[in-house]
Design a protein around this motif. Sequence first.
Motif, PDB file in Angstrom:
ATOM      1  N   ALA A   7     -23.534 -37.886  77.184  1.00 30.11           N
ATOM      2  CA  ALA A   7     -22.658 -38.838  77.875  1.00 30.11           C
ATOM      3  C   ALA A   7     -21.229 -38.320  77.976  1.00 30.11           C
ATOM      4  CB  ALA A   7     -22.673 -40.183  77.147  1.00 30.11           C
ATOM      5  N   LEU A  46     -26.960 -45.725  77.520  1.00 32.28           N
ATOM      6  CA  LEU A  46     -27.352 -46.365  78.776  1.00 32.28           C
ATOM      7  C   LEU A  46     -27.721 -45.364  79.867  1.00 32.28           C
ATOM      8  CD1 LEU A  46     -27.725 -48.952  80.430  1.00 32.28           C
ATOM      9  CD2 LEU A  46     -25.309 -48.780  81.080  1.00 32.28           C
ATOM     10  N   ASP A  47     -26.903 -44.352  80.079  1.00 33.44           N
ATOM     11  CA  ASP A  47     -27.122 -43.442  81.202  1.00 33.44           C
ATOM     12  C   ASP A  47     -28.475 -42.749  81.104  1.00 33.44           C
ATOM     13  OD1 ASP A  47     -25.994 -42.184  83.641  1.00 33.44           O
ATOM     14  OD2 ASP A  47     -26.209 -40.356  82.455  1.00 33.44           O
ATOM     15  N   ALA A  91     -32.612 -43.188  83.329  1.00 34.42           N
ATOM     16  CA  ALA A  91     -33.210 -42.025  83.995  1.00 34.42           C
ATOM     17  C   ALA A  91     -34.659 -42.269  84.396  1.00 34.42           C
ATOM     18  CB  ALA A  91     -33.087 -40.793  83.097  1.00 34.42           C
ATOM     19  N   ARG A  93     -34.599 -43.950  87.771  1.00 39.15           N
ATOM     20  CA  ARG A  93     -34.220 -43.010  88.836  1.00 39.15           C
ATOM     21  C   ARG A  93     -35.369 -42.052  89.144  1.00 39.15           C
ATOM     22  NH1 ARG A  93     -29.335 -42.283  85.730  1.00 39.15           N
ATOM     23  NH2 ARG A  93     -30.033 -40.146  85.298  1.00 39.15           N
ATOM     24  N   GLU A 117     -34.982 -35.810  81.760  1.00 36.04           N
ATOM     25  CA  GLU A 117     -34.104 -36.909  81.379  1.00 36.04           C
ATOM     26  C   GLU A 117     -34.886 -38.213  81.263  1.00 36.04           C
ATOM     27  OE1 GLU A 117     -30.896 -37.181  84.121  1.00 36.04           O
ATOM     28  OE2 GLU A 117     -30.146 -35.167  83.711  1.00 36.04           O
ATOM     29  N   ALA A 126     -19.861 -47.059  78.632  1.00 42.72           N
ATOM     30  CA  ALA A 126     -20.863 -46.769  79.658  1.00 42.72           C
ATOM     31  C   ALA A 126     -20.241 -46.260  80.949  1.00 42.72           C
ATOM     32  CB  ALA A 126     -21.698 -48.016  79.946  1.00 42.72           C
ATOM     33  N   SER A 127     -18.956 -46.541  81.158  1.00 42.78           N
ATOM     34  CA  SER A 127     -18.302 -46.101  82.395  1.00 42.78           C
ATOM     35  C   SER A 127     -18.221 -44.592  82.495  1.00 42.78           C
ATOM     36  CB  SER A 127     -16.890 -46.695  82.477  1.00 42.78           C
ATOM     37  OG  SER A 127     -16.035 -46.078  81.522  1.00 42.78           O
ATOM     38  N   GLY A 128     -18.187 -43.919  81.347  1.00 47.02           N
ATOM     39  CA  GLY A 128     -18.099 -42.463  81.353  1.00 47.02           C
ATOM     40  C   GLY A 128     -16.728 -41.918  81.702  1.00 47.02           C
TER      41      GLY A 128
END
Length: 415
Positions: free
Chosen positions: A83, A135-136, A140, A143, A321, A357-359
Amino acid sequence: MGVGRGVLQPVMAGVVTAVVGFASTFAVVLAGLRAVGADSRQAASGLLAVCVAAGATAIVLGLRHRIPISIAWSTPGAALLAATGAVDGGFAAAVGAFAVTGALIVAAGLFPALGRAIAAIPRPIAAAMLAGVLLDLCIAPVRALVDVPLLAAPVVGVWLVLNRFARAWAVPAALAVAVLVIVLDSPAALRGAAVAPEVVLTAPMFTWQALVSLAVPLFLVTMASQNVPGMAVLQGYGYTPPLRGVLLGTGAATALAAPFGSHAVNLAAITAALAAGPDAHPDPRRRWIASVTAGVGMITLGLGASAATAFVLNAPPLLIEAVAGLALLGALGAAIASATAEARGREAAVVTFVVTASGVALLGVGAAFWGLLAGGLMMLLRPRSETPPPSPRTSADRPPTESDPTPAAPSAVPS
């Protein structure tokens, strides 16, 4: 029960512990190392080093204390690396942060005040930071189902079925299916995986950005999400693990293995139950054999790190991922539950989660640090007079069990 059978049972439990621990999340480790700047050789070396560090530490602690002390790499820590991404100074600066993380863990073992300071971080904020980090990767699989449905659907389908009937094997089986579909889709990936073990030494570089973005958050998530729940698992099975010795051992192993690319080792939380529970042996005094065997198994599996890394690098990144995200869904759920369980810290936890979570990166510092800072500020600004009614008891408030997807961290560091 004969002597041979009495030894075979914990040995088999140890083998299962090692295989599940490695196969479930090694893709997360590789994704994290690559994100912070490791090339393919450095990532393979890092995976080998973290396996050897975890395995050797488990063997030493198990033989010394005759307690099933399972040691693993920091899976939330690896997700944090993924992250956070690259820092100034590249992988050398990340290696410096790994070494500092080890030193901080040692300091937590030497100075109880540091452990109490970690315990003083409100549980909702620590859990929310972890949830934001995870979260990211956890989205996956979604996606992948949209972008590569023919490859991802069998993987997710197998995970869903086994998550219902054999949860411990759900992620390893999903990984096995992913390997199969990758080989069928791109046979060249299998040819590229046939490489021998390799150790790469990276001289550490120490920068303030890596210290703040990587070392401090890595130390916090490793302590709060691995060492603390790992202690709770052992205590739940009736053991009194030597916290000081565990922290000194895992911290020293983390620091020593850092130049070879290892990010952090710690008490196992999820797989700890496989070696400490009654399935390992009816006699609690013999279950240490399982953790020692798991240590040997981790070292053995680490010898295949270069082949695993080469295969992963030749595979569709989104599919790898997706497997990593499936492995972390349980941890994400437990983190969200813990972050929102208490009404008093819920708003601050949400702020921490959103910022993390925004990164975003500000002044070269990653989002995990700013999330922790923002949540802490929200907690401080909350009026002291507000005393909402206590929240109902949730799974985050009870000791973790073997059937839990991931143990929830207690609110304080055991002493």
